[in-house]
Design a protein around this motif. Structure first.
Motif, mmCIF file in Angstrom:
data_model
loop_
_atom_site.group_PDB
_atom_site.id
_atom_site.type_symbol
_atom_site.label_atom_id
_atom_site.label_comp_id
_atom_site.label_asym_id
_atom_site.label_seq_id
_atom_site.Cartn_x
_atom_site.Cartn_y
_atom_site.Cartn_z
ATOM 1 N N THR A 205 0.965 -1.406 0.011
ATOM 2 C CA THR A 205 -0.358 -0.326 0.041
ATOM 3 C C THR A 205 0.532 1.082 0.181
ATOM 4 N N ASN A 206 1.938 1.142 0.846
ATOM 5 C CA ASN A 206 2.958 2.479 0.965
ATOM 6 C C ASN A 206 3.732 2.650 -0.012
ATOM 7 N N PHE A 207 4.566 1.830 -0.595
ATOM 8 C CA PHE A 207 5.771 1.524 -1.255
ATOM 9 C C PHE A 207 5.421 1.703 -2.942
ATOM 10 N N ASN A 208 4.263 0.724 -3.023
ATOM 11 C CA ASN A 208 3.558 0.456 -3.932
ATOM 12 C C ASN A 208 2.985 1.735 -4.706
ATOM 13 N N GLY A 209 2.004 1.078 -3.969
ATOM 14 C CA GLY A 209 1.141 2.627 -3.898
ATOM 15 C C GLY A 209 -0.242 1.529 -4.809
ATOM 16 N N VAL A 210 -0.480 0.473 -4.246
ATOM 17 C CA VAL A 210 -1.727 -0.594 -4.108
ATOM 18 C C VAL A 210 -2.198 -0.677 -2.803
ATOM 19 N N PRO A 211 -4.101 -0.465 -2.585
ATOM 20 C CA PRO A 211 -4.060 -0.947 -1.379
ATOM 21 C C PRO A 211 -4.293 -2.308 -1.679
ATOM 22 N N VAL A 212 -3.849 -2.781 -1.159
ATOM 23 C CA VAL A 212 -4.560 -5.110 -0.945
ATOM 24 C C VAL A 212 -4.679 -5.102 0.524
ATOM 25 N N ASP A 213 -5.783 -6.398 0.137
ATOM 26 C CA ASP A 213 -6.419 -7.349 0.822
ATOM 27 C C ASP A 213 -5.481 -8.128 1.644
ATOM 28 N N PRO A 214 -4.309 -8.131 2.371
ATOM 29 C CA PRO A 214 -4.011 -9.699 3.138
ATOM 30 C C PRO A 214 -3.659 -9.805 3.534
ATOM 31 N N LYS A 215 -5.677 -10.286 3.662
ATOM 32 C CA LYS A 215 -6.496 -12.061 2.965
ATOM 33 C C LYS A 215 -6.561 -12.653 1.964
ATOM 34 N N THR A 216 -6.956 -11.822 1.008
ATOM 35 C CA THR A 216 -6.885 -12.750 -0.205
ATOM 36 C C THR A 216 -6.302 -11.950 -1.505
ATOM 37 N N GLU A 217 -5.135 -11.170 -1.536
ATOM 38 C CA GLU A 217 -4.829 -10.508 -2.589
ATOM 39 C C GLU A 217 -3.782 -10.461 -2.736
ATOM 40 N N VAL A 218 -2.574 -10.790 -1.157
ATOM 41 C CA VAL A 218 -1.741 -11.122 -1.643
ATOM 42 C C VAL A 218 -0.987 -13.066 -0.828
ATOM 43 N N LEU A 219 -0.471 -13.476 -1.729
ATOM 44 C CA LEU A 219 0.626 -14.879 -1.086
ATOM 45 C C LEU A 219 2.057 -14.268 -0.941
ATOM 46 N N VAL A 220 2.450 -15.414 0.076
ATOM 47 C CA VAL A 220 3.966 -15.322 0.244
ATOM 48 C C VAL A 220 4.564 -16.575 -0.531
ATOM 49 N N THR A 221 5.597 -16.507 -1.067
ATOM 50 C CA THR A 221 5.825 -17.640 -2.698
ATOM 51 C C THR A 221 6.875 -18.428 -2.547
ATOM 52 N N HIS A 222 7.592 -19.342 -3.268
ATOM 53 C CA HIS A 222 8.797 -19.858 -3.086
ATOM 54 C C HIS A 222 10.146 -18.922 -3.806
ATOM 55 N N GLY A 223 10.520 -17.400 -3.169
ATOM 56 C CA GLY A 223 11.100 -16.891 -4.551
ATOM 57 C C GLY A 223 10.041 -16.381 -5.403
ATOM 58 N N SER A 224 10.236 -15.331 -5.876
ATOM 59 C CA SER A 224 9.222 -15.019 -6.467
ATOM 60 C C SER A 224 9.505 -15.739 -7.743
ATOM 61 N N THR A 225 9.878 -16.344 -7.773
ATOM 62 C CA THR A 225 10.655 -17.692 -9.393
ATOM 63 C C THR A 225 9.307 -19.144 -8.917
ATOM 64 N N GLY A 226 8.949 -19.357 -7.563
ATOM 65 C CA GLY A 226 7.825 -19.396 -7.480
ATOM 66 C C GLY A 226 6.782 -19.162 -7.473
ATOM 67 N N ALA A 227 6.836 -17.545 -7.469
ATOM 68 C CA ALA A 227 5.515 -16.720 -7.562
ATOM 69 C C ALA A 227 5.168 -16.817 -8.839
ATOM 70 N N PHE A 228 6.045 -16.344 -9.882
ATOM 71 C CA PHE A 228 6.356 -16.433 -11.790
ATOM 72 C C PHE A 228 5.288 -18.602 -11.797
ATOM 73 N N VAL A 229 5.910 -19.033 -11.657
ATOM 74 C CA VAL A 229 5.810 -20.470 -11.975
ATOM 75 C C VAL A 229 4.094 -20.539 -11.934
ATOM 76 N N SER A 230 3.065 -19.982 -10.164
ATOM 77 C CA SER A 230 2.487 -20.296 -9.766
ATOM 78 C C SER A 230 1.659 -19.624 -10.855
ATOM 79 N N ALA A 231 2.532 -18.653 -10.996
ATOM 80 C CA ALA A 231 1.092 -17.482 -11.901
ATOM 81 C C ALA A 231 0.586 -17.939 -13.195
ATOM 82 N N CYS A 232 2.059 -18.627 -13.437
ATOM 83 C CA CYS A 232 2.174 -19.083 -14.924
ATOM 84 C C CYS A 232 0.704 -20.597 -15.026
ATOM 85 N N GLN A 233 1.264 -21.206 -13.958
ATOM 86 C CA GLN A 233 -0.400 -22.086 -14.147
ATOM 87 C C GLN A 233 -1.302 -21.847 -13.875
#
Ligand code: PLP
Length: 365
Positions: free
Chosen positions: A78-106
């Motif tokens: 919210t503060n750094f990127n200027g994007v208000p997000v809900d921590p419960k539904t819009e944010v995922l901790v991932t296995h590196g950003s690489t893991g985030a990319f793989v899950s996003a592509c899948q």
């Protein structure tokens, strides 16, 4: 055994970057090839990791990541990127950003779909898409002035295109995409109803005159944007394998389920340790940027003195330099001479292009 392997793994080969690193170590040289960092992980975060294990945070966590970390991330996003997000539904901790990319592509893509990316590109993006059977088309970033051509980008879009992939600040060029460029890319994505996947792992590393803008902060495009980031670069912890992603609730929810299957969860004790990262003072980030700025200027001036041509990076910690004037036959020869005679490891330009000929006259430092 006569059974064939999955044909999508047969083109895979060890990246030349690792081989160059091994040779560099043998020679006792300077490794300007692999994107590794020589600054230590902040001591407070290291101490928090030891504490987290002693406190027995050693079991699987929720597949989305622990809520306190997602809450800290939501505050940062919210503060750094200027994007208000809900921590419960819009944010995922991932296995590196690489893991985030793989899950996003899948989650977003199927074999036969296409993604448009900017070239030169970060090799893992292209290779992971290929592994998943997703086609790629590329539009160029000009290496000298970092300009992009929106008509060329539009021409890459076909009826198979599902997403545009951005990396800003950019690996390997150092380009920081401007607000205007992101608006124009967003308009194209909206016109053709495409996802935007944006890798912002170098978001804290920008140089004077350039400011990181998150695509998702442009409210019009937030619903179609998946933002990948991580801790590897900002806190010098590439081996911790922790990153995160934020985006629309329905995508993040599905990505959490994909991540559950692929990885179960990101490392639990290290997630707890990362809570300490949010207590780092602003001076930490200022000093990191100042340190990289000094190194950028030093390396750039030596390269230019030697006859390399390179635009001045606006962010991240790479320089993509053209050696056309130096007379080497190609990028392999130039990299080899630098390694064997100067004991400096670099990455061959071809690693960043679909057609190796396009990288024939460049090296990444
Ligand atoms: N994205 C880009 C653009 C990178 O340059 C790198 C590492 O070099 C990564 C992602 C990898 O990030 P992580 O360590 O979070 O998986």
């Amino acid at each position: 055994m006569t059974q064939a392997l999955n044909p999508s793994v047969t083109p895979l080969k060890q990246s030349g970057i690792r081989a160059a690193s091994a040779r560099c170590q043998e020679l006792g040289g300077i490794n300007l090839g692999q994107g590794v960092c020589d600054i230590p992980t902040p001591q407070t975060i290291q101490d928090a990791a030891t504490r987290a294990m002693a406190d027995n945070h050693n079991m699987y966590s929720a597949c989305e990541g622990i809520l306190p970390l997602r809450e800290k991330l939501a505050e940062k996003i919210t503060n750094f990127n200027g994007v208000p997000v809900d921590p419960k539904t819009e944010v995922l901790v991932t296995h590196g950003s690489t893991g985030a990319f793989v899950s996003a592509c899948q989650t977003l893509l199927q074999p036969g779909d296409e993604v448009v990316l900017f070239e030169p590109f970060y090799g893992y993006h292209k290779s992971i898409l290929s592994l998943l059977g997703v086609g790629t088309r590329a539009t160029q970033i000009n290496l000298q002035d970092f300009s992009i051509d929106l008509d060329e980008l539009a021409a890459c879009i076909t009826d198979k295109t599902k997403a545009i992939l951005i990396c800003t600040p950019n690996n390997p060029t150092g380009k920081v995409f401007s607000h205007e460029e992101l608006m124009a890319i967003g308009e194209l994505a909206a016109q053709y109803d495409l996802w935007i996947i944006t890798d912002e792992i170098y978001e804290y590393i920008t140089y004077p005159g350039f400011k990181h803008t998150s695509m998702a902060s442009l409210a019009k495009f937030k619903d179609r944007t998946i933002t990948l980031s991580g801790f590897s670069k900002t806190f010098n912890m590439t081996g911790w394998r922790l990153g995160y992603v934020f985006g629309p609730e329905e995508v993040i929810g599905r990505m959490a389920l994909v991540q559950d299957l692929l990885y179960i969860c990101p490392s639990t004790p290290l997630q707890h340790a990362l809570l300490a990262a949010f207590d780092m003072p602003e001076s930490y980030f200022d000093e990191m940027r100042a340190g990289f700025l000094t190194k950028r200027d030093r390396v750039l001036s030596v390269l230019r003195d030697c006859g390399f041509q390179a635009g001045t990076p606006q962010g991240a910690y790479y320089i993509m330099a053209d050696f056309s004037k130096l007379g080497y036959a190609d990028d392999a020869e130039a990299a080899n001479v630098l390694m064997e005679e100067a004991k400096i490891a670099t990455v061959t330009g071809r690693s960043f292009y679909m057609d190796p000929a396009h990288g024939k006259h460049s090296l990444r430092f």
